[in-house]
Design an enzyme around this catalytic site. Structure first.
Site, PDB file in Angstrom:
ATOM      1  N   LYS A 195       0.853  -1.181   0.000  1.00 26.85           N
ATOM      2  CA  LYS A 195       0.000   0.000   0.000  1.00 26.85           C
ATOM      3  C   LYS A 195       0.891   1.233   0.000  1.00 26.85           C
ATOM      4  O   LYS A 195       1.676   1.455   0.921  1.00 26.85           O
ATOM      5  CB  LYS A 195      -0.913   0.019   1.221  1.00 26.85           C
ATOM      6  CG  LYS A 195      -1.829   1.234   1.271  1.00 26.85           C
ATOM      7  CD  LYS A 195      -2.709   1.202   2.501  1.00 26.85           C
ATOM      8  CE  LYS A 195      -3.609   2.416   2.596  1.00 26.85           C
ATOM      9  NZ  LYS A 195      -4.453   2.408   3.802  1.00 26.85           N
ATOM     10  N   LYS A 248      -2.275  -1.458  -3.733  1.00 22.58           N
ATOM     11  CA  LYS A 248      -3.096  -0.242  -3.698  1.00 22.58           C
ATOM     12  C   LYS A 248      -2.195   0.980  -3.787  1.00 22.58           C
ATOM     13  O   LYS A 248      -1.229   1.070  -3.020  1.00 22.58           O
ATOM     14  CB  LYS A 248      -3.903  -0.212  -2.391  1.00 22.58           C
ATOM     15  CG  LYS A 248      -4.838   0.983  -2.258  1.00 22.58           C
ATOM     16  CD  LYS A 248      -5.560   0.980  -0.915  1.00 22.58           C
ATOM     17  CE  LYS A 248      -6.481   2.190  -0.805  1.00 22.58           C
ATOM     18  NZ  LYS A 248      -7.126   2.275   0.511  1.00 22.58           N
TER      19      LYS A 248
END
Length: 325
Positions: A195, A248
């Protein structure tokens, strides 16, 4: 062989032939739809920067869940907006928290949906950071206990998959231990394994009311310049018991999706984040692009890069388009 013996256009002459030769396919069966639940009754607060997305109370949220199920989207991922916030994010792991009540409502309604829950503290803390803050610094190890408590609370309410997004070191192992000790060995973990600290999260922070009140999240989310580091991060989560790996954002990190899938071979999720969705909506509203074509092409790119699971705010629209609606 070369032209004229080899003519690649032979396999592009009609839609039927193109379909036979197509390498990558989109299906609603791979979509996950993010949803935001909030306190109250009959509440639907539209998110201005994300047309079609809203904060919803549990009763209103259930109506949309039924639509998600009917469209063939197999699951949702839940984010909660609490009634109150404090320094420890206590609403995140309260038995009667908004996410816990939403999960229980889905179970009572007998909806055929996989329920994934985002596990983090940023929506629940008054400072907006993803962990315990001491002297202006997010503390890693004390935060793990709260993340484990939140995960266990979601599992008790009936969650199928826990998705930690905080990026604290060791959190997958701490959550796995808590779930196993609590008798939830079959509850899976979908880790936000790679992330990145990204400018693509802006609209989400409006939707989740989770903007940090000071500083930023560069001290725990990944640097956008780093690719090899993502594999080290993912390897740690695999060692700690992650079942599904997530990258992400998605569209600006297709190379990372590809590396993660080819290196580890685990089920891989791509989170097409809020700004990816908002930019397409804004450009389409201005007549600059074909929303359907660009949305489906973007999702196809994520699948082509290696993503098995697509978490997208366009899940219901895309499912309808793919079904010819």
């Amino acid at each position: 062989m070369s032209f004229p013996v080899t003519r690649p256009r032979r396999l592009r002459r009609s839609e039927a032939i193109r379909s036979l030769a197509r390498e990558t396919r989109l299906s609603a069966h791979g979509f996950i739809y993010p949803m935001f639940v909030c306190p109250g009754k009959n509440v639907r607060n539209p998110i201005a920067s994300m047309p079609g997305v809203a904060q919803q109370s549990v009763d209103t949220f259930l109506e949309e869940c039924r639509e998600v199920e009917q469209l063939g989207v197999p699951g949702i991922i839940l984010f909660g907006i609490p009634e109150k916030k404090d320094s420890l994010g206590t609403e995140a792991y309260a038995a009667d928290g908004v996410v816990q009540r939403a999960i229980e409502a889905i179970r009572r309604a007998n909806l055929n949906l996989l329920v994934m829950t985002d596990v983090c503290l940023c929506e629940y803390t008054d400072h907006g950071h993803c962990g315990i803050v001491e002297n202006g610094e997010v503390k890693n190890d004390p935060t793990l206990e709260l993340l484990a408590a939140e995960s266990l609370s979601h599992a008790r309410s009936g969650a199928d998959i826990i998705a930690p997004s905080d990026m604290m070191d060791g959190r997958v192992g701490a959550i796995r231990k808590a779930l196993d000790s609590g008798g939830f060995q079959d509850v899976a973990i979908m880790s936000y394994a790679a992330k990145y600290c990204s400018g693509f999260y802006g609209p989400f922070r409006e939707a989740a009311e989770s903007a940090p009140q000071f500083g930023d999240r560069r001290g725990y989310q990944m640097d956008a310049a780093n690719a090899a580091e993502s594999l080290r991060e993912v390897a740690l989560d695999v060692q700690e018991g992650a079942d599904i790996l997530m990258v992400k954002p998605a569209l600006a990190y297709l190379d990372i999706i590809h590396r993660v899938k080819t290196t580890f071979g685990y089920p891989t999720a791509a989170y097409s984040v809020s700004a990816e969705y908002a930019m397409i909506k804004a450009a389409a509203a201005n007549g600059w692009i074909d929303e359907r074509a660009v949305t489906l092409e973007s999702l196809l790119a994520m699948r082509r890069a290696g993503a098995d699971i697509l978490i997208t705010y366009a899940a219901t629209e895309a499912a309808g388009w793919l079904a010819g609606r």
